[in-house]
Write an enzyme that holds these catalytic residues in place. Structure first.
Site, PDB file in Angstrom:
ATOM      1  N   GLY A 178     -12.897  -4.433   0.226  1.00 46.08           N
ATOM      2  CA  GLY A 178     -14.308  -4.056   0.253  1.00 46.08           C
ATOM      3  C   GLY A 178     -14.677  -3.067  -0.832  1.00 46.08           C
ATOM      4  O   GLY A 178     -15.742  -3.153  -1.443  1.00 46.08           O
TER       5      GLY A 178
ATOM      6  N   LYS B 283     -17.121 -17.850   3.232  1.00 43.52           N
ATOM      7  CA  LYS B 283     -18.563 -17.654   3.404  1.00 43.52           C
ATOM      8  C   LYS B 283     -19.271 -17.193   2.142  1.00 43.52           C
ATOM      9  O   LYS B 283     -18.826 -16.260   1.484  1.00 43.52           O
ATOM     10  CB  LYS B 283     -18.814 -16.630   4.523  1.00 43.52           C
ATOM     11  CG  LYS B 283     -18.365 -17.123   5.881  1.00 43.52           C
ATOM     12  CD  LYS B 283     -18.678 -16.109   6.952  1.00 43.52           C
ATOM     13  CE  LYS B 283     -18.365 -16.656   8.338  1.00 43.52           C
ATOM     14  NZ  LYS B 283     -18.650 -15.680   9.391  1.00 43.52           N
TER      15      LYS B 283
ATOM     16  N   ARG C  25       0.822  -1.218   0.000  1.00 45.23           N
ATOM     17  CA  ARG C  25       0.000   0.000   0.000  1.00 45.23           C
ATOM     18  C   ARG C  25       0.854   1.265   0.000  1.00 45.23           C
ATOM     19  O   ARG C  25       0.476   2.271  -0.603  1.00 45.23           O
ATOM     20  CB  ARG C  25      -0.960  -0.017   1.190  1.00 45.23           C
ATOM     21  CG  ARG C  25      -2.104  -1.001   0.949  1.00 45.23           C
ATOM     22  CD  ARG C  25      -3.028  -1.146   2.114  1.00 45.23           C
ATOM     23  NE  ARG C  25      -4.244  -1.840   1.701  1.00 45.23           N
ATOM     24  CZ  ARG C  25      -5.137  -2.328   2.527  1.00 45.23           C
ATOM     25  NH1 ARG C  25      -4.955  -2.211   3.830  1.00 45.23           N
ATOM     26  NH2 ARG C  25      -6.211  -2.933   2.076  1.00 45.23           N
TER      27      ARG C  25
ATOM     28  N   GLY D   1      -7.934  -8.792  -0.083  1.00 51.01           N
ATOM     29  CA  GLY D   1      -6.707  -9.064   0.670  1.00 51.01           C
ATOM     30  C   GLY D   1      -6.089 -10.424   0.470  1.00 51.01           C
ATOM     31  O   GLY D   1      -4.905 -10.546   0.191  1.00 51.01           O
TER      32      GLY D   1
END
Length: 419
Positions: free
Chosen positions: A399, A220, A35, A376
């Protein structure tokens, strides 16, 4: 909209929102500086033009309280080294000390502000009050006013605002969206990293070369349902892998041993299978897996059908036949999106499925496909395998990337574009 390339920062103070939420080890040392490196082109452009630079970021989730564990002072030297410039640091992002340091900043100098999220005003959420409390709405309204004041203070330090933090572009926080209200249209812009991220999403959604294959991994189904539904109308092939494999296997009457499962999402899994059939999407689920007798890198393993795992065993990676199935869909593709690993890639003995996906994506990219890897864990995968330079684009946003691909407006982008 103002473009950073066309802007001359000479003699200007620029406040830049970056995403320096980098992972640290127990000694406060950075374990992955992706980053920081991603923000360098924007930061260097401002300095090379003869501007002065105020850097703001968050780190972790301190929930509006000062927490030394999340202090940006820990990364000051790393930022200075990456930039090739001395970096001054202030122990708060607002208040007299920060205002004075910003006012005294000369062209070519760099100031790093302390973690924005040490103040609840950054996120704009009331602290210490439950949503069910009747007083919550009033507290929220009051906090939104405080958030504006907080953003106004940050804006007062600079002549120009640059948002280069794609990782937080899906949040309407003080530093990512509200602050833009205090700058004119010609004095706010996206940084180079943000421009590239927005363009990469546009390539996936607007300029689709077919076949288009999306690979969704992770544990999930529930966290990916919005993006799965949005992709159904766009993709030719949809690969669902990782832990969610076993929710689909159980939904179809399979035996999954001790594998991870969302028992309350079995109907949802069947609905996804049905929708894919109706829309003519080639839905690819794992047929076999590497099962282990415990959740450990050193566990005993066996290859077995993903829908017939013995009691006491759990699926931790995609099996050899599944890897072939995935590769057969990926290699001929011309547009590829990968979000989420095929197994517990943190354990070296269970990286095979994710590695097979990465290798197939690299082969397709070499054949002319546009490949976007984001989120990620997927980014960690390509970095672990040393393949980040062999795909078209690696996104810094988890996200934010998913919300953009779901078709949602990102507040951090909209605020700068004046939408």
């Amino acid at each position: 909209m103002q473009k950073i390339d066309n802007y001359n920062f000479a003699g200007k103070k620029a406040i830049v929102r970056v995403d320096f939420n980098v992972p640290l080890d127990e000694n406060g040392k950075i374990t992955d500086d992706t980053r920081i490196r991603g923000a360098l082109p924007t930061l260097k452009k401002i300095l090379n033009d003869g501007g002065s630079l105020i850097i703001m970021s968050h780190m972790g989730k301190p929930k509006g309280k000062v927490n030394p564990k999340f202090s940006l002072s820990q990364i000051k030297d790393d930022v200075a080294k990456a930039l090739g410039h001395d970096v001054k640091f202030v122990s708060d992002c607002v208040g007299p000390e920060a205002a004075e340091a910003a006012a005294n900043l000369k062209p070519g100098e760099v100031l790093l502000l302390e973690n924005l999220r040490f103040h609840p005003e950054e996120e704009g959420k009331p602290v210490g009050i439950d949503k069910a409390d009747p007083a919550y709405d009033a507290a929220k309204k009051e906090m939104k006013e405080k958030q504006k004041e907080f953003a106004k203070q940050l804006a007062s330090y600079a002549d120009v605002y640059v948002n280069d933090a794609f990782g937080t572009a899906h949040r309407k926080h003080a530093s990512t969206a509200v602050i833009a209200d205090y700058f004119g249209a010609d004095d706010k812009m996206l940084g180079y990293l943000m421009e590239k991220e927005v363009q990469a999403v546009d390539n996936i959604l607007s300029d689709i070369k077919r076949p288009f294959t999306a690979i969704m991994g992770g544990s999930k189904v529930s966290t990916k349902i919005g993006i799965i539904e949005n992709l159904m109308d766009k993709v030719d092939n949809l690969i669902l892998c990782g832990g969610m494999t076993y929710t689909f296997a159980k939904a179809q009457g399979g035996k999954i041993g001790n594998s991870i499962v969302e028992d309350d999402k079995l109907d949802l899994a069947l609905d996804i299978i049905k929708k894919a059939k109706e829309k003519g999407v080639n839905l690819i689920l794992g047929t076999d897996c590497i099962a282990a007798d415990s959740f450990s890198n050193d566990a005993k393993t066996m290859v077995c059908p993903a829908n017939n795992i013995p009691d006491g065993w759990e699926g931790l990676d995609a099996g050899p036949e599944t890897r072939k199935l995935f590769a057969a869909a990926i290699v001929p593709s011309k547009t590829i999106l990968w979000n989420g690993p095929a197994g517990v890639f943190e354990f070296d003995n269970f990286t095979g499925g994710s590695r097979a996906i990465a290798d197939a994506i690299v082969e397709a990219t070499n054949n002319g496909a546009f490949s976007l890897v984001g989120g990620g864990d997927s980014v960690a995968c390509v970095n672990k395998f040393g393949l980040a330079d062999e795909v078209s684009y690696v996104s810094t946003g988890g996200g934010a990337l998913l919300e953009a691909i779901e078709g949602k407006i990102l507040p951090g982008v909209a605020a700068v574009q004046g939408k």
